[in-house]
Design a protein around this motif. Structure first.
Motif, PDB file in Angstrom:
ATOM      1  N   ALA A 265       0.841  -1.206   0.000  1.00 37.00           N
ATOM      2  CA  ALA A 265       0.000   0.000   0.000  1.00 37.00           C
ATOM      3  C   ALA A 265       0.872   1.250   0.000  1.00 37.00           C
ATOM      4  CB  ALA A 265      -0.930  -0.003   1.217  1.00 37.00           C
ATOM      5  N   PHE A 266       1.971   1.194   0.774  1.00 38.51           N
ATOM      6  CA  PHE A 266       2.872   2.346   0.832  1.00 38.51           C
ATOM      7  C   PHE A 266       3.487   2.607  -0.550  1.00 38.51           C
ATOM      8  CE2 PHE A 266       7.066   4.305   1.474  1.00 38.51           C
ATOM      9  CZ  PHE A 266       6.702   5.439   2.175  1.00 38.51           C
ATOM     10  N   ALA A 267       3.954   1.542  -1.191  1.00 34.96           N
ATOM     11  CA  ALA A 267       4.597   1.698  -2.507  1.00 34.96           C
ATOM     12  C   ALA A 267       3.613   2.267  -3.523  1.00 34.96           C
ATOM     13  CB  ALA A 267       5.130   0.347  -2.983  1.00 34.96           C
ATOM     14  N   ARG A 268       2.367   1.823  -3.423  1.00 33.24           N
ATOM     15  CA  ARG A 268       1.345   2.273  -4.368  1.00 33.24           C
ATOM     16  C   ARG A 268       1.009   3.761  -4.142  1.00 33.24           C
ATOM     17  NH1 ARG A 268      -4.542  -0.592  -4.671  1.00 33.24           N
ATOM     18  NH2 ARG A 268      -5.271   0.617  -6.464  1.00 33.24           N
ATOM     19  N   ALA A 269       0.991   4.164  -2.866  1.00 36.15           N
ATOM     20  CA  ALA A 269       0.612   5.544  -2.536  1.00 36.15           C
ATOM     21  C   ALA A 269       1.760   6.532  -2.734  1.00 36.15           C
ATOM     22  CB  ALA A 269       0.139   5.606  -1.078  1.00 36.15           C
ATOM     23  N   LEU A 270       2.993   6.019  -2.770  1.00 34.16           N
ATOM     24  CA  LEU A 270       4.158   6.915  -2.750  1.00 34.16           C
ATOM     25  C   LEU A 270       4.141   7.978  -3.865  1.00 34.16           C
ATOM     26  CD1 LEU A 270       6.679   7.568  -1.137  1.00 34.16           C
ATOM     27  CD2 LEU A 270       7.959   5.925  -2.539  1.00 34.16           C
ATOM     28  N   PRO A 271       3.880   7.600  -5.125  1.00 31.27           N
ATOM     29  CA  PRO A 271       3.906   8.643  -6.168  1.00 31.27           C
ATOM     30  C   PRO A 271       2.899   9.762  -5.911  1.00 31.27           C
ATOM     31  CG  PRO A 271       3.676   6.439  -7.144  1.00 31.27           C
ATOM     32  CD  PRO A 271       3.579   6.269  -5.671  1.00 31.27           C
ATOM     33  N   VAL A 272       1.765   9.430  -5.302  1.00 32.01           N
ATOM     34  CA  VAL A 272       0.763  10.457  -4.988  1.00 32.01           C
ATOM     35  C   VAL A 272       1.263  11.320  -3.831  1.00 32.01           C
ATOM     36  CG1 VAL A 272      -1.611  10.850  -4.220  1.00 32.01           C
ATOM     37  CG2 VAL A 272      -1.110   8.954  -5.784  1.00 32.01           C
ATOM     38  N   MET A 273       1.815  10.666  -2.806  1.00 32.87           N
ATOM     39  CA  MET A 273       2.285  11.418  -1.633  1.00 32.87           C
ATOM     40  C   MET A 273       3.455  12.331  -2.002  1.00 32.87           C
ATOM     41  SD  MET A 273       1.870   8.711   1.529  1.00 32.87           S
ATOM     42  CE  MET A 273       2.996   7.453   0.943  1.00 32.87           C
ATOM     43  N   GLN A 274       4.247  11.900  -2.989  1.00 37.32           N
ATOM     44  CA  GLN A 274       5.401  12.728  -3.385  1.00 37.32           C
ATOM     45  C   GLN A 274       4.973  14.046  -4.026  1.00 37.32           C
ATOM     46  OE1 GLN A 274       7.468   9.631  -5.516  1.00 37.32           O
ATOM     47  NE2 GLN A 274       9.033   9.435  -3.935  1.00 37.32           N
ATOM     48  N   ILE A 275       3.732  14.117  -4.482  1.00 40.31           N
ATOM     49  CA  ILE A 275       3.223  15.382  -5.026  1.00 40.31           C
ATOM     50  C   ILE A 275       2.884  16.345  -3.882  1.00 40.31           C
ATOM     51  CG2 ILE A 275       1.320  16.403  -6.378  1.00 40.31           C
ATOM     52  CD1 ILE A 275       1.162  13.662  -7.833  1.00 40.31           C
ATOM     53  N   LEU A 276       2.639  15.786  -2.710  1.00 39.72           N
ATOM     54  CA  LEU A 276       2.135  16.585  -1.586  1.00 39.72           C
ATOM     55  C   LEU A 276       3.187  16.876  -0.520  1.00 39.72           C
ATOM     56  CD1 LEU A 276      -1.179  14.563  -1.114  1.00 39.72           C
ATOM     57  CD2 LEU A 276      -0.859  16.680  -2.403  1.00 39.72           C
ATOM     58  N   GLY A 277       4.199  16.030  -0.448  1.00 38.00           N
ATOM     59  CA  GLY A 277       5.122  16.169   0.671  1.00 38.00           C
ATOM     60  C   GLY A 277       6.556  15.905   0.299  1.00 38.00           C
ATOM     61  N   LYS A 278       7.444  16.173   1.262  1.00 35.59           N
ATOM     62  CA  LYS A 278       8.877  15.979   1.038  1.00 35.59           C
ATOM     63  C   LYS A 278       9.405  14.804   1.848  1.00 35.59           C
ATOM     64  CE  LYS A 278      10.571  19.923  -1.177  1.00 35.59           C
ATOM     65  NZ  LYS A 278       9.754  21.122  -1.020  1.00 35.59           N
ATOM     66  N   ARG A 279       9.214  14.835   3.161  1.00 38.37           N
ATOM     67  CA  ARG A 279       9.742  13.752   4.002  1.00 38.37           C
ATOM     68  C   ARG A 279       8.611  12.747   4.204  1.00 38.37           C
ATOM     69  NH1 ARG A 279      14.156  13.391   7.204  1.00 38.37           N
ATOM     70  NH2 ARG A 279      14.018  11.842   8.860  1.00 38.37           N
ATOM     71  N   ILE A 280       8.746  11.573   3.599  1.00 39.75           N
ATOM     72  CA  ILE A 280       7.667  10.583   3.630  1.00 39.75           C
ATOM     73  C   ILE A 280       8.236   9.295   4.220  1.00 39.75           C
ATOM     74  CG2 ILE A 280       6.018   9.302   2.210  1.00 39.75           C
ATOM     75  CD1 ILE A 280       6.417  11.607   0.089  1.00 39.75           C
ATOM     76  N   THR A 281       7.690   8.878   5.377  1.00 37.05           N
ATOM     77  CA  THR A 281       8.265   7.729   6.092  1.00 37.05           C
ATOM     78  C   THR A 281       7.216   6.647   6.290  1.00 37.05           C
ATOM     79  OG1 THR A 281       9.629   9.310   7.303  1.00 37.05           O
ATOM     80  CG2 THR A 281       9.564   7.066   8.170  1.00 37.05           C
TER      81      THR A 281
END
Ligand code: NAD
Length: 290
Positions: free
Chosen positions: A141-157
């Motif tokens: 789920a994290f891998a799938r969401a990562l490209p979307v989250m990268q549009i919104l944030g910088k530090r993603i853990t």
């Protein structure tokens, strides 16, 4: 990608706008006058969470509190009953870690992916796409969401399984709340002792007392500008989650309990919708009348 976005408040509006600007098809709920600009930018307004779920493969929630997330997911015309097969739900609201585990369990049992991905960085971080994101869910789920989250944030853990993102956010809110109180007490002492609080703040930047809170919230306290920002009522909700978690674990967090009380005093005095830097007003009201 077809992305649904539910919860278009202080944070959700700029976040949804970044997704539209990145070229995604974004389906929005609830569009009110304040969020009309998102439709003008190319987003599609829909009438219910269910309509959003039917239209999108990824559904993001940015809602105030646990009951709001529960209603949007599982209430009448909720997301859960209308999800496309194998959809991904990303809850970026700050809510209860315990309830999150239950929500995730139900969504995953129906064959979908879940990620809790609350954020830190405030309205400024949302506007500049520089949010800090703490995620809980499966690695897939994290891998799938990562490209979307990268549009919104910088530090993603990726912290761990479902609920761990919310636990990290509760930890964040303890530090932010107690630091706001520390800055409020320091700047109040400066003012009452006759030293210019603006000069004191300036002197401390870069030293051991430096922090984003001293920079950003200290400035708001000195300028007495308390437009949210982050509402005290929402911060008390997060601190309440910390107090609940500590009680469940028989763990003493004395200063966390104290800041919860001070936030209740602020709300009782009518300041619940002000930015959390307005806790300085509550503090000062104990010693001097306004
Ligand atoms: P907000 O109150 O400004 O926005 C919440 C939005 O959700 C509102 O527009 C409201 O109309 C909408 N909403 C509520 N119920 C709904 C429903 N059933 N269907 C559709 N929309 C619904 O809050 P915010 O400041 O944007 O915060 C959102 C979340 O992010 C909260 O959990 C908060 O704790 C967290 N957060 C906020 C900040 C901040 O600085 N504001 C920072 C980090 C995290």
């Amino acid at each position: 990608m077809k992305i649904g976005f539910i919860g278009l408040g202080v944070m959700g509006r700029p976040m949804a706008l970044h997704l539209i600007a990145a070229g995604h098809d974004v389906f929005l709920h609830r569009v009110k006058p304040a969020s009309q600009a998102l439709v003008e930018a190319g987003g599609t307004a829909l009438n219910s969470p269910a309509e959003v779920a039917a239209a999108a493969e990824v559904i993001i929630l940015m809602l105030p509190d646990t009951p709001d997330v529960e209603t949007v997911l599982f209430g009448t015309e909720g997301v859960a009953g209308a999800l496309q097969p194998g959809a991904l739900v990303i809850d970026m609201s700050s809510i209860s870690p315990v309830a999150t585990k239950q929500f995730a369990g139900k969504i995953e049992a129906a064959g979908h992916d879940w990620l809790d991905a609350p954020v830190s960085g405030g309205e400024a971080g949302a506007k500049t796409a520089a949010l800090t994101i703490m995620a809980g869910g499966t690695p897939a789920a994290f891998a799938r969401a990562l490209p979307v989250m990268q549009i919104l944030g910088k530090r993603i853990t990726h912290i761990g399984p479902a609920g761990d993102g919310q636990t990290a956010k509760v930890c964040n809110q303890i530090i932010v709340g107690l630091t706001i109180q520390a800055v409020a007490e320091a700047l109040t002492l400066a003012e009452w002792a006759g030293a210019d609080p603006a000069k004191v703040r300036e002197a401390l930047l870069g030293g051991f007392a430096d922090s984003t809170i001293l920079k950003v919230h200290g400035e708001r306290m000195i300028a007495k500008t308390f437009d949210p920002g982050f509402r005290i009522a929402l911060h008390r909700k997060d601190i309440g989650l910390a107090v609940d978690a500590a009680r469940a674990l028989d763990l003493a967090l004395p200063n966390t309990a104290m800041i919860h009380q001070l936030m209740s005093a602020a709300i009782g005095q009518g300041d619940g919708d002000l930015d959390h830097s307005a806790l300085v007003r509550t503090l000062q009201s104990f010693s001097h009348s306004a």
